[in-house]
Design an enzyme around this catalytic site. Structure first.
Site, short mmCIF file in Angstrom:
data_model
loop_
_atom_site.label_atom_id
_atom_site.label_comp_id
_atom_site.label_asym_id
_atom_site.label_seq_id
_atom_site.Cartn_x
_atom_site.Cartn_y
_atom_site.Cartn_z
CG ASN A 25 71.40 75.32 55.89
OD1 ASN A 25 70.69 75.32 56.85
ND2 ASN A 25 72.10 74.34 55.67
CG MET A 41 69.15 73.54 59.68
SD MET A 41 68.83 72.20 58.29
CE MET A 41 67.91 71.13 58.99
CB CYS A 42 66.78 75.66 54.51
SG CYS A 42 65.86 76.85 55.43
N GLY A 43 67.42 72.96 53.66
CA GLY A 43 68.16 72.26 52.57
C GLY A 43 68.20 73.13 51.39
CG HIS A 93 63.98 71.23 50.00
ND1 HIS A 93 62.92 70.51 49.36
CD2 HIS A 93 64.90 71.41 49.15
CE1 HIS A 93 63.26 70.24 48.03
NE2 HIS A 93 64.55 70.81 47.90
#
Length: 641
Positions: free
Chosen positions: A79, A1-3, A55
């Site tokens: 993401n 999972m990411c930003g 991120h």
């Protein structure tokens, strides 16, 4: 999972950092605490510039910093999770796998075919350098958040991001519609100094009539929310993405019942576990329940096993508990949805690993009044009071004479009962029932500090209630019982399973009964089709932003593509029977599956929304309607700070 985030300017005089506030970066870092970096691509001869910010939260494979860039200067931000459709090895990272496949695509058709094949939640941003193209979008259900914001016509800049922050007055953030995938020809836009988007919509079939109708409808729907100076176009080749699920079966048989009035004996039936057992005696219903278990079981399995597990991570603060830390948590009310998910997770999570059951309660208003108003308690006193509520924060039950804690809300009561059922199914498992208690003071503080930015751009009273409840629940800070004594505990689980999608597909809401009474099964079919069609904008982007704020990933088993296709294949009368009373008729197929799994009293619990079960809806204002704009969610603009 990411930003993930991308800022594009089409004017060389503009500083690209002016469009990326530090507070947005702060919110993105909370989503992806394991790696943060940025990359700027400036194309001076065409006067456009792109900033990419990634991120990362590590969940599978090695830590893979984003954005990724290859030798052709292609750039990728991802993401998502690939659960099926494209092979990802046990030790591989799906971001790298996906980038490799994208970079190998030689045409628009190749890219659309690849995206159509993926099974799992995702949002992405892909800069195709040789063609000066920027691709972006969300999966079919919109299970991952992606927002966009467009500057005024003179500035010619825009931003894509997983989560927003402060903004200039007049520049509103909106969720990128999950209607399809978007492409921007940056070369053409830089030349004309105007911004135009090309849309590739999701579709079921490819008849000439359906293609034309779909394009017209989707273009009209998306265009109405765009600024006037943004152009939205149909791609010239009329290409589209293949929907990952089958269409809803709207078959209505003459024998399937039409409205409760025609079968009043059903609506007055006694609700009991034995009633479900009687249904399971019918071979057809038992077969359907078992088929549902099989497909949902696989969905849960994918979501609890696609996860990096470090061998040396142990829970040292509570030595008498399991030596392995929890990696999977369930948003847990003790209701039918969370009970089934927990029971299926138990089949696949390693036995030595605890499963965290996250149960949130907001202090009940009536008892809170007994606290007195002359002296504000210190934070230490509040913490002690949450751990061991004092007599002043208790009330006497008129029926039993027992003391009730001010946090014994309905979901806490059913949660404890559900815990006992799960312990009976598997007494060898460590079930961490995490009691998360929230005071009015903490609710106000954290809403102002964090939650309002995550709910935005949604803004209703309902969004506030659900968003706040999920934020505190998924944070996982509370107390667990250790040898009969409550101990402080914070869930370390990075994967949070949630039951969203069950009510929308299985007629779980009270409005479905209203619709059924008014328009019968045909009306109910239309309502369920609409429910799933709007779930991206109504729920999922918000919930992804809320849960992701804790550096955790939301996973939705009921919205697995195979689960949705299975349920879509059934006529509505096989999934629910609203001639039956509450606690049986809604989500009937899920209740039968739960009984087949060995669950007991929880199988006949009526639907209770989280805002009522956790008592957050009663905490601040009783006069509001769920659809009202929530004044408590007001965001400040940069100029107001």
């Amino acid at each position: 999972m990411c930003g993930i985030c991308c800022v594009v300017t089409l004017c060389s005089q503009l500083a690209i950092h002016d469009f990326l506030n530090e507070d947005i970066l702060c919110h993105l870092r909370r989503r992806g605490p394991d790696s943060s970096q940025q990359l700027i691509k400036a194309v001076s001869d065409l006067s456009y510039e792109c900033l990419f910010s990634g991120h990362v939260l590590r969940l599978r494979g090695l830590v893979t910093p984003q954005p990724l860039e290859d030798a052709k200067n292609n750039v990728f931000l991802w993401n998502g999770e690939i659960f099926n459709g494209v092979h990802v090895g046990d030790l591989e990272n799906d971001t790298e796998v996906m980038f490799h496949h994208l970079a190998s695509c030689s045409s628009e058709m190749d890219i659309l075919s690849l995206l159509s094949s993926i099974r799992g939640p995702w949002s992405f941003i892909y800069y195709e350098a040789p063609r000066h193209s920027l691709w972006f979008g969300r999966d079919y259900f919109g299970r991952r958040s992606l927002l966009w914001q467009f500057s005024n016509e003179a500035d010619n800049a825009f931003c894509l991001t997983s989560v927003s922050g402060y903004s200039k007055p007049g520049n509103q953030w909106q969720e990128v519609p999950a209607s399809g995938i978007f492409k921007i020809d940056l070369k053409a836009c830089a030349t004309t100094k105007s911004l135009s988007l090309t849309l590739f919509p999701w579709m079921y079939s490819c008849t000439e009539k359906s293609v034309e109708e779909t394009f017209i409808n989707v273009i009209d729907q998306v265009s109405k929310d765009l600024p006037n100076h943004i152009t939205l176009m149909v791609n010239k080749s009329k290409l589209w993405l293949r929907a990952p699920v089958i269409p809803l079966n709207k078959t209505v048989s003459e024998t399937s019942g039409d409205c409760p009035d025609s079968n009043s004996s059903n609506i007055n039936r006694v609700v009991s576990v034995e009633t479900l057992q009687d249904f399971l005696a019918e071979e057809h219903k038992k077969t359907l329940a078992c088929q549902f278990i099989d497909v949902l079981n696989e969905a849960v399995k994918r979501r609890v096993l696609c996860l990096f597990r470090a061998q040396d991570q142990v829970t040292r603060d509570i030595p008498s508990m399991s030596h392995t830390r929890a990696h999977v948590a369930v948003l847990f009310s003790g209701g039918i949805d969370s009970m089934v998910i927990a029971a299926l997770a138990d089949k696949h999570v390693p036995l030595e690993e605890p499963i965290d059951l996250l149960n949130v309660a907001f202090m009940m208003k009536e008892q809170a009044k007994h606290k007195g108003t002359t002296k504000r308690p210190t934070s230490h006193e509040v913490q002690l009071d949450l751990l061991c509520p004092q007599e002043s924060c208790q009330d006497l039950d008129a029926n039993t004479g027992a003391h009730l804690s001010c946090f014994d809300v309905p979901d806490r009561v059913t949660g404890r009962a559900g815990l006992k059922e799960l312990e009976a199914i598997n007494p060898s498992r460590t079930w961490n029932f995490v009691e998360i208690n929230v005071t009015l003071e903490e609710l106000k503080e954290m809403r102002k500090q964090r939650i309002n930015y995550l709910i935005y751009p949604l803004d209703t009273v309902l969004d506030d209630s659900i968003g706040c409840a999920i934020w505190f629940a998924s944070r996982g800070e509370g107390f667990i019982s250790n040898q009969g004594e409550l101990k402080p505990y914070k869930s370390p689980a990075k994967v949070v399973l949630t039951g969203i999608g069950a009510d929308e597909q299985l007629a779980g809401y009270s409005r479905h009964r209203v619709c059924f009474r008014k328009d019968g099964l045909e009306g109910l079919n239309k309502e369920l089709e609409m429910e799933l069609g709007r779930i991206s904008s109504r729920n999922l982007g918000r919930d992804d932003r809320i849960i992701g704020d804790h550096g955790k990933e939301a996973r939705f088993p009921f919205l697995d593509e195979d689960v949705v296709s299975f349920l879509n294949s059934l006529p509505v009368s096989e999934k629910a029977d609203l001639t039956l009373p509450r606690g049986i008729g809604e989500k009937l197929i899920l209740r039968l599956a739960a009984k087949q799994l060995g669950l007991t009293a929880s199988t006949v619990l009526p639907k209770r929304a989280v805002q009522f079960g956790s008592r957050i809806a009663k905490l601040e204002s009783n006069s509001e309607k769920a659809s009202d704009t929530c004044s408590r969610l007001k965001l400040l603009s940069v100029e107001e700070l």
